[in-house]
Design an enzyme around this catalytic site. Structure first.
Site, PDB file in Angstrom:
ATOM      1  N   ALA A 142       0.318  16.722   4.213  1.00  0.00           N
ATOM      2  CA  ALA A 142       1.332  15.923   4.915  1.00  0.00           C
ATOM      3  C   ALA A 142       0.683  14.802   5.712  1.00  0.00           C
ATOM      4  O   ALA A 142       0.670  14.798   6.943  1.00  0.00           O
ATOM      5  CB  ALA A 142       2.178  16.814   5.822  1.00  0.00           C
ATOM      6  N   LYS A 196       2.360   4.842 -13.097  1.00  0.00           N
ATOM      7  CA  LYS A 196       1.994   4.843 -11.682  1.00  0.00           C
ATOM      8  C   LYS A 196       0.528   4.475 -11.502  1.00  0.00           C
ATOM      9  O   LYS A 196       0.153   3.785 -10.539  1.00  0.00           O
ATOM     10  CB  LYS A 196       2.267   6.215 -11.059  1.00  0.00           C
ATOM     11  CG  LYS A 196       1.877   6.311  -9.568  1.00  0.00           C
ATOM     12  CD  LYS A 196       2.646   5.303  -8.722  1.00  0.00           C
ATOM     13  CE  LYS A 196       2.079   5.162  -7.309  1.00  0.00           C
ATOM     14  NZ  LYS A 196       2.117   6.385  -6.519  1.00  0.00           N
ATOM     15  N   ASN A 247      -1.337   1.587  -8.984  1.00  0.00           N
ATOM     16  CA  ASN A 247      -2.485   1.784  -8.105  1.00  0.00           C
ATOM     17  C   ASN A 247      -3.672   0.920  -8.511  1.00  0.00           C
ATOM     18  O   ASN A 247      -4.424   0.436  -7.658  1.00  0.00           O
ATOM     19  CB  ASN A 247      -2.882   3.262  -8.108  1.00  0.00           C
ATOM     20  CG  ASN A 247      -1.844   4.133  -7.440  1.00  0.00           C
ATOM     21  OD1 ASN A 247      -1.261   3.749  -6.439  1.00  0.00           O
ATOM     22  ND2 ASN A 247      -1.600   5.308  -7.994  1.00  0.00           N
ATOM     23  N   SER A 251      -3.052   3.361   0.232  1.00  0.00           N
ATOM     24  CA  SER A 251      -3.736   4.582   0.665  1.00  0.00           C
ATOM     25  C   SER A 251      -5.249   4.392   0.622  1.00  0.00           C
ATOM     26  O   SER A 251      -5.978   4.971   1.438  1.00  0.00           O
ATOM     27  CB  SER A 251      -3.316   5.767  -0.206  1.00  0.00           C
ATOM     28  OG  SER A 251      -3.641   5.540  -1.561  1.00  0.00           O
ATOM     29  N   GLU A 298      -9.872   7.642  -3.362  1.00  0.00           N
ATOM     30  CA  GLU A 298      -9.529   8.256  -4.641  1.00  0.00           C
ATOM     31  C   GLU A 298      -9.912   7.356  -5.818  1.00  0.00           C
ATOM     32  O   GLU A 298      -9.359   7.486  -6.902  1.00  0.00           O
ATOM     33  CB  GLU A 298      -8.034   8.561  -4.684  1.00  0.00           C
ATOM     34  CG  GLU A 298      -7.590   9.569  -3.642  1.00  0.00           C
ATOM     35  CD  GLU A 298      -6.102   9.825  -3.666  1.00  0.00           C
ATOM     36  OE1 GLU A 298      -5.698  10.969  -3.887  1.00  0.00           O
ATOM     37  OE2 GLU A 298      -5.330   8.868  -3.460  1.00  0.00           O
TER      38      GLU A 298
END
Length: 315
Positions: free
Chosen positions: A8, A186, A190, A258, A270
């Site tokens: 979260a 998706k 990114n 992110s 990532e």
């Protein structure tokens, strides 16, 4: 529905908040003690559409505090997937579904190894979120689509039931019979903005103002599309411009990817699961990916520089 958001952070809180407001019984799990304490003490502070509100939520640092749930939504960073789900087995009962909405490719296989392939759904979401501080986020759910699906491409009742819960919460969700295509769609989003935002340290409003950045983004997306075609993946995009445009749709000018958020916190990114996935698939399929390889190298360099800087300050 009893739901646990495993991971979260900014995005997990944005989705968890919407589901809470939609009537689901939601737990938010995050290892950061300050973040969890702030949410439990004051509620989750949410900035969206010009409004600033506090939403009472249930937050915990460990899955052991929660117990078995109907749905686990996995939103931890890609490199933490195995560790997170191994530590969250107490959430999984006989009828629990585990849904990955993470960035990149390959998480569903890791989850399947731990909890069983029959429990796992894959998905992608275009919802956005920015963590401004402990218990404080900017939420970008307006008009942003989420797609989920069975790994075998079937249109199951359980996937449809989850989509209905999400839709009632204002999370526009559909069930896909082409989940691999959905995941690649998706990935293209990114690929378009993540690394470039991280390298330049620019928020969306500035990122989209520079023509050279747009040209580089389109080149990176074009490489990824070529790799997907070589792999036999059915994409919904026909031109790189679509991914570049969709990436910013409905998000504020101050939005941070992110990847940029991770770099600003000094955390690993990532990149290996995003642009790095394009490079690995390209090597496997003999499709050149020089732009994505360069973006990976730049992010790796920034990560290394941050590590060296921390060592210097602690020496």
């Amino acid at each position: 529905m009893n739901i646990c958001i495993l991971g979260a952070g900014a995005l997990g809180c944005a989705i968890g908040a919407a589901l809470t407001e939609g009537g689901s019984d939601v737990w938010l799990i995050n290892r950061d003690a300050r973040h969890v304490e702030a949410m439990n003490r004051h509620g989750l502070r949410i900035e969206r559409a010009g409004r600033d509100t506090y939403l009472p939520v249930k937050a915990a640092r460990s899955a052991d505090e929660v117990g078995v749930v109907d749905l686990v939504v996995v939103l931890v960073k890609s490199f933490s997937t195995r560790e997170a789900i191994e530590g969250a087995k107490s959430l999984v009962g006989d009828n629990t579904v585990v849904l990955s909405l993470q960035n990149g490719l390959g998480h569903e296989d890791i989850l399947a190894e731990v909890v069983g392939r029959e429990r796992v759904l894959a998905g992608k979401t275009y919802v956005g979120g920015v963590l401004l501080g402990p218990g404080h986020i900017v939420s970008g759910i307006e008009g942003k689509e989420t797609l989920i699906g069975e790994l075998d491409g079937s249109l199951s009742h359980r996937a449809q039931g989850i989509a209905e819960v999400f839709n009632r919460a204002g999370l526009r969700t559909t069930v896909s019979a082409n989940i691999m295509g959905t995941m690649w769609d998706k990935l293209l989003i990114n690929v378009a903005t993540g690394a470039l935002s991280g390298i330049t340290r620019l928020v969306y409003g500035e990122l989209y103002a520079i023509p050279q950045i747009r040209e580089t983004a389109l080149a990176a997306v074009a490489e990824a599309m070529a790799v997907a075609r070589a792999a036999g993946i059915r994409l919904s995009f026909t031109h790189p411009e679509q991914a570049w445009t969709l990436a910013a749709e409905g998000l504020p000018a101050a939005f941070k990817t992110s990847m940029l958020q991770s770099l600003e916190k000094g955390s690993p990114t990532e990149i290996d699961f995003i642009n790095g996935s394009v490079v690995r698939w390209g090597q496997r399929l003999d499709v050149p990916t020089p732009v994505n390889a360069a973006l990976v190298a730049c992010i790796k360099g920034i990560e290394r520089a941050q590590i060296l800087s921390r060592k210097e300050h602690t020496a």
